[in-house]
Design a protein around this motif. Structure first.
Motif, PDB file in Angstrom:
ATOM      1  N   ALA A 233      32.532  38.657  35.861  1.00 21.45           N
ATOM      2  CA  ALA A 233      32.096  37.416  35.213  1.00 21.45           C
ATOM      3  C   ALA A 233      30.599  37.392  34.932  1.00 21.45           C
ATOM      4  CB  ALA A 233      32.483  36.214  36.072  1.00 21.45           C
ATOM      5  N   GLY A 234      29.913  38.458  35.313  1.00 18.15           N
ATOM      6  CA  GLY A 234      28.475  38.514  35.061  1.00 18.15           C
ATOM      7  C   GLY A 234      27.620  37.953  36.167  1.00 18.15           C
ATOM      8  N   HIS A 235      28.219  37.579  37.324  1.00 15.66           N
ATOM      9  CA  HIS A 235      27.453  37.054  38.451  1.00 15.66           C
ATOM     10  C   HIS A 235      26.885  38.218  39.271  1.00 15.66           C
ATOM     11  CE1 HIS A 235      30.477  33.601  37.968  1.00 15.66           C
ATOM     12  NE2 HIS A 235      29.333  33.222  37.433  1.00 15.66           N
ATOM     13  N   VAL A 236      25.659  38.043  39.722  1.00 16.55           N
ATOM     14  CA  VAL A 236      25.027  39.080  40.535  1.00 16.55           C
ATOM     15  C   VAL A 236      25.649  39.077  41.926  1.00 16.55           C
ATOM     16  CG1 VAL A 236      22.882  39.887  41.568  1.00 16.55           C
ATOM     17  CG2 VAL A 236      22.863  38.952  39.253  1.00 16.55           C
TER      18      VAL A 236
ATOM     19  N   ALA B 128      30.385  30.332  45.639  1.00 17.76           N
ATOM     20  CA  ALA B 128      31.698  30.931  45.450  1.00 17.76           C
ATOM     21  C   ALA B 128      31.668  32.384  45.908  1.00 17.76           C
ATOM     22  CB  ALA B 128      32.083  30.856  43.976  1.00 17.76           C
ATOM     23  N   THR B 129      32.804  32.847  46.387  1.00 21.30           N
ATOM     24  CA  THR B 129      32.917  34.241  46.797  1.00 21.30           C
ATOM     25  C   THR B 129      32.838  35.129  45.570  1.00 21.30           C
ATOM     26  OG1 THR B 129      34.292  33.631  48.677  1.00 21.30           O
ATOM     27  CG2 THR B 129      34.399  35.911  47.959  1.00 21.30           C
ATOM     28  N   ARG B 130      32.070  36.189  45.694  1.00 23.02           N
ATOM     29  CA  ARG B 130      31.914  37.125  44.581  1.00 23.02           C
ATOM     30  C   ARG B 130      32.364  38.509  45.018  1.00 23.02           C
ATOM     31  NH1 ARG B 130      26.022  35.051  42.209  1.00 23.02           N
ATOM     32  NH2 ARG B 130      26.697  32.903  41.808  1.00 23.02           N
ATOM     33  N   THR B 131      33.045  39.188  44.126  1.00 23.95           N
ATOM     34  CA  THR B 131      33.665  40.457  44.492  1.00 23.95           C
ATOM     35  C   THR B 131      33.389  41.520  43.439  1.00 23.95           C
ATOM     36  OG1 THR B 131      35.437  39.293  45.666  1.00 23.95           O
ATOM     37  CG2 THR B 131      35.848  41.588  45.066  1.00 23.95           C
ATOM     38  N   LEU B 132      33.109  42.729  43.924  1.00 24.57           N
ATOM     39  CA  LEU B 132      33.020  43.900  43.056  1.00 24.57           C
ATOM     40  C   LEU B 132      34.309  44.697  43.211  1.00 24.57           C
ATOM     41  CD1 LEU B 132      29.369  45.136  43.813  1.00 24.57           C
ATOM     42  CD2 LEU B 132      30.165  43.917  41.771  1.00 24.57           C
ATOM     43  N   ALA B 133      34.848  45.133  42.105  1.00 25.89           N
ATOM     44  CA  ALA B 133      36.104  45.882  42.145  1.00 25.89           C
ATOM     45  C   ALA B 133      35.863  47.310  42.610  1.00 25.89           C
ATOM     46  CB  ALA B 133      36.742  45.888  40.760  1.00 25.89           C
ATOM     47  N   ALA B 134      36.905  47.919  43.136  1.00 21.16           N
ATOM     48  CA  ALA B 134      36.825  49.332  43.509  1.00 21.16           C
ATOM     49  C   ALA B 134      36.452  50.146  42.273  1.00 21.16           C
ATOM     50  CB  ALA B 134      38.168  49.798  44.064  1.00 21.16           C
ATOM     51  N   GLY B 135      35.607  51.148  42.471  1.00 19.81           N
ATOM     52  CA  GLY B 135      35.134  51.954  41.353  1.00 19.81           C
ATOM     53  C   GLY B 135      33.801  51.495  40.799  1.00 19.81           C
ATOM     54  N   SER B 136      33.318  50.309  41.223  1.00 21.29           N
ATOM     55  CA  SER B 136      31.999  49.846  40.788  1.00 21.29           C
ATOM     56  C   SER B 136      30.930  50.790  41.323  1.00 21.29           C
ATOM     57  CB  SER B 136      31.740  48.430  41.291  1.00 21.29           C
ATOM     58  OG  SER B 136      32.696  47.525  40.787  1.00 21.29           O
ATOM     59  N   THR B 137      29.840  50.929  40.589  1.00 26.64           N
ATOM     60  CA  THR B 137      28.781  51.853  40.986  1.00 26.64           C
ATOM     61  C   THR B 137      27.477  51.116  41.263  1.00 26.64           C
ATOM     62  OG1 THR B 137      28.179  52.265  38.670  1.00 26.64           O
ATOM     63  CG2 THR B 137      29.793  53.756  39.684  1.00 26.64           C
ATOM     64  N   LEU B 138      26.714  51.669  42.197  1.00 26.39           N
ATOM     65  CA  LEU B 138      25.393  51.151  42.543  1.00 26.39           C
ATOM     66  C   LEU B 138      24.383  52.270  42.320  1.00 26.39           C
ATOM     67  CD1 LEU B 138      27.582  49.685  44.475  1.00 26.39           C
ATOM     68  CD2 LEU B 138      25.604  49.073  45.865  1.00 26.39           C
ATOM     69  N   SER B 139      23.363  51.975  41.536  1.00 30.35           N
ATOM     70  CA  SER B 139      22.285  52.940  41.340  1.00 30.35           C
ATOM     71  C   SER B 139      21.202  52.683  42.372  1.00 30.35           C
ATOM     72  CB  SER B 139      21.708  52.829  39.923  1.00 30.35           C
ATOM     73  OG  SER B 139      22.693  53.135  38.959  1.00 30.35           O
TER      74      SER B 139
ATOM     75  N   ILE C 146      26.162  55.489  44.045  1.00 32.99           N
ATOM     76  CA  ILE C 146      27.210  55.144  45.006  1.00 32.99           C
ATOM     77  C   ILE C 146      28.403  54.567  44.254  1.00 32.99           C
ATOM     78  CG2 ILE C 146      27.808  53.654  46.954  1.00 32.99           C
ATOM     79  CD1 ILE C 146      24.853  53.784  47.776  1.00 32.99           C
ATOM     80  N   THR C 147      29.582  55.059  44.570  1.00 34.59           N
ATOM     81  CA  THR C 147      30.822  54.569  43.971  1.00 34.59           C
ATOM     82  C   THR C 147      31.677  53.917  45.062  1.00 34.59           C
ATOM     83  OG1 THR C 147      30.779  56.331  42.311  1.00 34.59           O
ATOM     84  CG2 THR C 147      32.869  55.160  42.625  1.00 34.59           C
ATOM     85  N   LEU C 148      32.058  52.660  44.845  1.00 33.02           N
ATOM     86  CA  LEU C 148      32.846  51.934  45.855  1.00 33.02           C
ATOM     87  C   LEU C 148      34.280  52.470  45.884  1.00 33.02           C
ATOM     88  CD1 LEU C 148      31.716  48.236  45.230  1.00 33.02           C
ATOM     89  CD2 LEU C 148      30.753  49.914  46.815  1.00 33.02           C
ATOM     90  N   SER C 149      34.769  52.682  47.085  1.00 32.74           N
ATOM     91  CA  SER C 149      36.151  53.155  47.259  1.00 32.74           C
ATOM     92  C   SER C 149      37.133  51.990  47.376  1.00 32.74           C
ATOM     93  CB  SER C 149      36.259  54.051  48.498  1.00 32.74           C
ATOM     94  OG  SER C 149      35.862  53.332  49.665  1.00 32.74           O
ATOM     95  N   GLY C 150      36.624  50.785  47.512  1.00 35.16           N
ATOM     96  CA  GLY C 150      37.464  49.589  47.619  1.00 35.16           C
ATOM     97  C   GLY C 150      36.681  48.370  47.202  1.00 35.16           C
ATOM     98  N   PRO C 151      37.321  47.201  47.112  1.00 37.89           N
ATOM     99  CA  PRO C 151      36.612  45.974  46.720  1.00 37.89           C
ATOM    100  C   PRO C 151      35.496  45.625  47.708  1.00 37.89           C
ATOM    101  CG  PRO C 151      38.986  45.668  46.603  1.00 37.89           C
ATOM    102  CD  PRO C 151      38.757  46.951  47.325  1.00 37.89           C
ATOM    103  N   PHE C 152      34.424  45.094  47.184  1.00 34.06           N
ATOM    104  CA  PHE C 152      33.313  44.607  48.023  1.00 34.06           C
ATOM    105  C   PHE C 152      33.161  43.122  47.769  1.00 34.06           C
ATOM    106  CE2 PHE C 152      28.874  43.302  48.310  1.00 34.06           C
ATOM    107  CZ  PHE C 152      28.588  43.632  49.633  1.00 34.06           C
ATOM    108  N   THR C 153      33.193  42.315  48.838  1.00 32.84           N
ATOM    109  CA  THR C 153      33.120  40.852  48.722  1.00 32.84           C
ATOM    110  C   THR C 153      32.000  40.302  49.582  1.00 32.84           C
ATOM    111  OG1 THR C 153      35.513  40.727  48.342  1.00 32.84           O
ATOM    112  CG2 THR C 153      34.402  38.699  48.991  1.00 32.84           C
ATOM    113  N   ARG C 154      31.313  39.320  49.038  1.00 33.90           N
ATOM    114  CA  ARG C 154      30.279  38.621  49.821  1.00 33.90           C
ATOM    115  C   ARG C 154      30.262  37.133  49.451  1.00 33.90           C
ATOM    116  NH1 ARG C 154      25.329  37.786  46.629  1.00 33.90           N
ATOM    117  NH2 ARG C 154      24.477  36.913  48.514  1.00 33.90           N
TER     118      ARG C 154
END
Length: 255
Positions: A122-125, A81-92, A247-255
């Protein structure tokens, strides 16, 4: 068989007509006749009426082999399934090498390693730990005066590599552990001191009008120039290797 019966009957009649002697002769004649009767040796004698013939042995047939079970069809591969991070999500992330305004220039690139799994709502990586993030150095400049405590450094994330596949990444990055590192005194710093000394000597001559004033002015000017050099001494902005970059996402990230 009918002829035999007729002969026997004739002999019997003769015997009846001729008395005892005739009967004896008839009996002898009948005995001899019977001995001459042909015997059918091929006839089968049986003392059982209506004997039932033995059935022929039925050959035993091998039991039929069970039909082979149909092989199960391979299960269809599940489409992830397609998984998406919302804008504003952070990556350390942690930097793979040092960044320094002394050696790095705008337009260069660096990489960082994602420190922990980044999950969706939803807790998916979505971005697993160990993924590589590419960042572009869009701005970098050393600190030019004592009041500038940070220098100039702007990092812009451009892509993330997940399990060998690259995905575009948009956002901003903040180096949490960047520092300023003093440079050794260089020709520019010496020139600053020289300018201050010369200015002091000129002021001394104007004010005092003699050599002594010039000397005093030169000392004062030199002190001012040295202090100025200290205040304007260049300090490099440095982001150490393995230091933290968020890193702070400026928009949704989908993979």
């Amino acid at each position: 068989m009918a002829a035999n019966r007729l002969a026997i009957l004739t002999l019997a009649l003769r015997a009846g007509c001729g008395g005892d002697r005739g009967a004896s002769m008839a009996a002898d004649s009948l005995s001899r006749y019977l001995q001459r009767l042909p015997v059918d040796s091929s006839a089968t004698l049986s003392d059982q009426a209506g004997a039932t013939p033995m059935p022929e042995a039925v050959a035993s047939k091998p039991a039929p082999k069970p039909a082979p079970k149909p092989k199960p069809k391979p299960a269809a591969k599940a489409v992830p399934a397609t998984r998406t991070l919302a804008a504003g999500s952070t990556l350390s992330t942690s930097m793979d090498r040092e960044i320094s305004s002394r050696t790095d220039k705008p337009g260069g690139t660096v990489t960082g390693t994602v420190a922990s799994d980044v999950k969706d709502a939803a807790g998916h990586v979505v971005i697993p730990a160990g993924s590589k993030v590419t960042l572009s150095i869009t701005q970098i400049h050393e600190s030019e005066n004592k009041g500038d405590k940070t220098g100039k450094l702007t990092l812009t994330p451009t892509a993330v590599e997940i399990q060998g596949q690259s995905y575009a990444l948009a956002g901003s990055a903040e180096a949490l552990d960047r520092t300023l590192r003093d440079r050794k005194t260089n020709a520019g710093d010496v020139a600053k001191v020289g300018v201050g000394t010369a200015a002091g000597a000129i002021v001394g001559r104007v004010i005092g009008g003699n050599t002594k004033g010039a000397v005093i002015g030169g000392i004062i000017g030199g002190a001012v120039g040295t202090q100025r050099a200290i205040e304007t001494k260049d300090r490099d902005v440095v982001v150490p290797a393995s230091s933290r970059v968020e890193i702070t996402l400026s928009g949704p990230f989908t993979r």
